[in-house]
Write an enzyme that holds these catalytic residues in place. Structure first.
Site, short mmCIF file in Angstrom:
data_model
loop_
_atom_site.label_atom_id
_atom_site.label_comp_id
_atom_site.label_asym_id
_atom_site.label_seq_id
_atom_site.Cartn_x
_atom_site.Cartn_y
_atom_site.Cartn_z
CG HIS A 1 4.57 9.19 -25.14
ND1 HIS A 1 3.21 9.03 -25.06
CD2 HIS A 1 4.85 10.33 -24.46
CE1 HIS A 1 2.69 10.02 -24.36
NE2 HIS A 1 3.66 10.82 -23.98
CE LYS B 1 -1.51 13.14 -15.20
NZ LYS B 1 -1.90 13.61 -16.54
CG HIS C 1 -0.18 13.93 -24.31
ND1 HIS C 1 0.47 15.11 -24.62
CD2 HIS C 1 0.71 13.20 -23.59
CE1 HIS C 1 1.68 15.09 -24.12
NE2 HIS C 1 1.86 13.94 -23.48
CE LYS D 1 4.39 16.69 -15.19
NZ LYS D 1 4.52 15.41 -15.87
CD GLU E 1 -5.04 15.44 -16.27
OE1 GLU E 1 -3.85 15.09 -16.17
OE2 GLU E 1 -5.75 15.11 -17.22
NE ARG F 1 -4.06 -2.06 1.94
CZ ARG F 1 -4.02 -3.08 2.79
NH1 ARG F 1 -3.17 -3.09 3.78
NH2 ARG F 1 -4.86 -4.09 2.66
CD GLU G 1 5.54 14.69 -23.61
OE1 GLU G 1 4.88 15.74 -23.48
OE2 GLU G 1 5.04 13.54 -23.54
NE ARG H 1 -0.25 16.19 -13.73
CZ ARG H 1 0.49 15.48 -12.92
NH1 ARG H 1 0.30 15.54 -11.62
NH2 ARG H 1 1.45 14.69 -13.39
CG ASN I 1 -2.58 15.04 -20.76
OD1 ASN I 1 -1.50 14.48 -20.73
ND2 ASN I 1 -3.48 14.91 -19.82
CG HIS J 1 -2.54 9.02 -25.05
ND1 HIS J 1 -3.08 9.48 -23.87
CD2 HIS J 1 -1.20 9.14 -24.90
CE1 HIS J 1 -2.11 9.85 -23.04
NE2 HIS J 1 -0.96 9.66 -23.65
P1 NAD Z 1 11.29 4.69 -22.82
O1 NAD Z 1 11.18 4.60 -21.36
O2 NAD Z 1 10.76 3.56 -23.64
O3 NAD Z 1 12.79 4.98 -23.22
C1 NAD Z 1 13.13 5.12 -24.56
C2 NAD Z 1 14.25 4.16 -24.99
O4 NAD Z 1 15.50 4.70 -24.59
C3 NAD Z 1 14.16 2.78 -24.39
O5 NAD Z 1 14.59 1.83 -25.33
C4 NAD Z 1 15.17 2.86 -23.24
O6 NAD Z 1 15.69 1.61 -22.88
C5 NAD Z 1 16.23 3.73 -23.84
N1 NAD Z 1 17.06 4.50 -22.93
C6 NAD Z 1 16.67 5.13 -21.81
N2 NAD Z 1 17.66 5.86 -21.31
C7 NAD Z 1 18.72 5.67 -22.13
C8 NAD Z 1 20.04 6.19 -22.13
N3 NAD Z 1 20.44 7.10 -21.26
N4 NAD Z 1 20.88 5.76 -23.10
C9 NAD Z 1 20.45 4.87 -24.05
N5 NAD Z 1 19.21 4.38 -24.10
C10 NAD Z 1 18.34 4.78 -23.15
O7 NAD Z 1 10.51 5.99 -23.37
P2 NAD Z 1 10.40 7.49 -22.84
O8 NAD Z 1 10.25 8.30 -24.06
O9 NAD Z 1 11.44 7.82 -21.85
O10 NAD Z 1 9.03 7.47 -22.04
C11 NAD Z 1 7.80 7.23 -22.69
C12 NAD Z 1 6.82 6.75 -21.65
O11 NAD Z 1 6.60 7.79 -20.70
C13 NAD Z 1 5.46 6.41 -22.23
O12 NAD Z 1 5.02 5.19 -21.69
C14 NAD Z 1 4.58 7.55 -21.76
O13 NAD Z 1 3.25 7.18 -21.59
C15 NAD Z 1 5.22 7.92 -20.46
N6 NAD Z 1 4.96 9.29 -20.01
C16 NAD Z 1 4.54 9.46 -18.75
C17 NAD Z 1 4.32 10.74 -18.27
C18 NAD Z 1 3.94 10.95 -16.84
O14 NAD Z 1 3.60 12.07 -16.46
N7 NAD Z 1 4.04 9.93 -16.02
C19 NAD Z 1 4.54 11.86 -19.10
C20 NAD Z 1 4.98 11.63 -20.41
C21 NAD Z 1 5.18 10.34 -20.86
N1 GLY Z 2 2.40 14.41 -18.76
C1 GLY Z 2 1.16 14.97 -18.32
C2 GLY Z 2 1.07 15.14 -16.86
O1 GLY Z 2 1.98 14.85 -16.13
O2 GLY Z 2 0.06 15.57 -16.38
#
Ligand code: NAD
Ligand code: GLY
Length: 370
Positions: free
Chosen positions: A270, A148, A253, A232, A242, A126, A190, A246, A250, A257
């Protein structure tokens, strides 16, 4: 313009859930970057099969100076693994190692690792403490900040999750040096997002520095990460869960999405889906008379210069707009099936509203190819 590369600290103003984002090259090797974490006990580094071999040894050596036991877990790499099955392997590791509720989870990787590790921390007994150590540009400017967390469902992106804040975020800018160029560009989507929704002076700056950013110039990256996190932080500080404001984060997005789910997770990155989605959302804003054509052209131009797509893919050869609409109705902003879009209400200002399907269809028809 010159930049100080000393440590930058951006506070997230959430009272008892507040924390700092630390930004500097070399933080992986600096125990002080993790000073917000109570010392002792067990640490679990959750990473993936790409990032682990690059950086887990260094983080483990640093954490060994603060924790009695440092464990590691490598997840498979890719958006298609952001699932219940993968999440469960984190719980398997924690339970097999008899980790207690004070065990600190460290998310070492991009947004996929960060979102899944955060969600595992929110659920484990939890609620266990966790720290974000983002290693992609996208994760440093967005996903590691604001709490998030979650996983995808085959029917919708990020549909299962929790708001759960980390104890700290440590952005080691030096890790971005090993990021593939396509991933760096995805992160720029982003970064660019923050301009139209909140700060056109920042948008001007990105236009001037997009080549330096793509070349991984650490001073330019430091500024981009800091300013993105400041924007942010201001938004999340006002609306953590949100309930209103907030949602502006998006921008792009809702279309994005739909692209990710429609093509299958991982086909487009993404950030790529968000980039094409921002063009579509800007075109929708123009169709409603909220911005003019030169503004949309400027946004499209910067997105292209960042190495990102400016057109959405065709998701259905028979009824492409219909397929987009079907997917977008599962968006978290939708209310009783009515889709709400983040629109630009004059450069630097965002609004969220429903739009008649006919206008959305017209934009999709104009903005998709392939
Ligand atoms: P990812 O986590 O898939 O990373 C991208 C690629 O880069 C992967 O293959 C990873 O292994 C590689 N990688 C990471 N760091 C590296 C480094 N330093 N050197 C070499 N390779 C490296 O993708 P991302 O773009 O980081 O994240 C996308 C995800 O984030 C999506 O699932 C999206 O929904 C989520 N997201 C979440 C929020 C939130 O607020 N929580 C906001 C935006 C996006
Ligand atoms: N990436 C959108 C949020 O964090 O609200």
């Amino acid at each position: 313009m010159s930049f100080a590369l000393a440590l930058t600290r951006v506070p997230i103003p959430l009272a008892e859930r507040g924390y700092d984002i630390l930004i500097a090259p070399g933080l992986l090797d600096d125990p002080a970057a993790f000073a917000a974490v109570p010392p002792g006990g067990t640490a679990l580094i959750v990473t993936n099969t790409t990032v682990g071999p690059l950086y887990a040894d260094r983080l483990a050596a640093t954490l060994a100076q603060r924790h009695a036991r440092v464990l590691r877990l490598e997840l498979p790499d890719g958006e298609q693994f952001k699932t219940w099955q993968t999440l469960n392997t984190i719980f398997d590791a924690l339970l097999t190692q008899q980790a207690d509720r004070r065990t600190v989870l460290y998310a070492l990787g991009g947004g996929v690792v960060g979102d899944m590790t955060g969600f595992a921390a929110a659920c484990y007994m939890r609620g266990a403490p966790f720290v974000q150590v983002p290693t992609t540009l996208l994760a440093q400017v967005d996903s590691s900040v604001g709490g998030k967390t979650g996983i995808n469902h085959p029917l919708g992106k990020n549909m299962i999750g929790a708001f759960y804040q980390p104890l700290a975020v440590a952005c080691d800018l030096a890790t971005l040096k090993t990021l593939p160029p396509r991933e760096l560009s995805a992160g720029l989507a982003e970064v660019i997002k923050y301009g139209p929704i909140a700060d056109m002076a920042f948008f001007d700056w990105i236009e001037q520095h997009v080549q330096a950013l793509r070349a991984c110039d650490v001073a330019a990256l430091a500024h981009a990460v800091r300013r993105s996190c400041e924007i942010k932080a201001a938004v999340v500080g006002q609306d953590e869960r949100e309930s209103g404001l907030r949602a502006i984060l998006n921008f792009g997005h809702t279309f994005g999405h739909a692209i990710e789910a429609g093509l299958g997770y991982g086909a487009w990155l993404h950030g790529e889906a968000v980039a094409a989605g921002m063009v579509m959302a800007a075109e929708l804003s123009r169709a409603l008379g909220l911005v003019d054509a030169p503004f949309v052209a400027r946004l499209r131009g910067l997105i292209a210069r960042a190495g990102l797509p400016v057109q959405g893919p065709v998701l259905d050869a028979q009824d492409n707009a219909g397929r987009y609409l079907e997917l977008m109705r599962i968006d978290k902003k939708a209310v009783q099936g009515e889709i709400r879009f983040v629109l630009i209400d004059g450069p630097g200002r965002a609004t969220v509203r429903a739009v008649p399907d006919t206008q959305v269809r017209a934009v999709i028809d104009r903005c998709c190819a392939g």
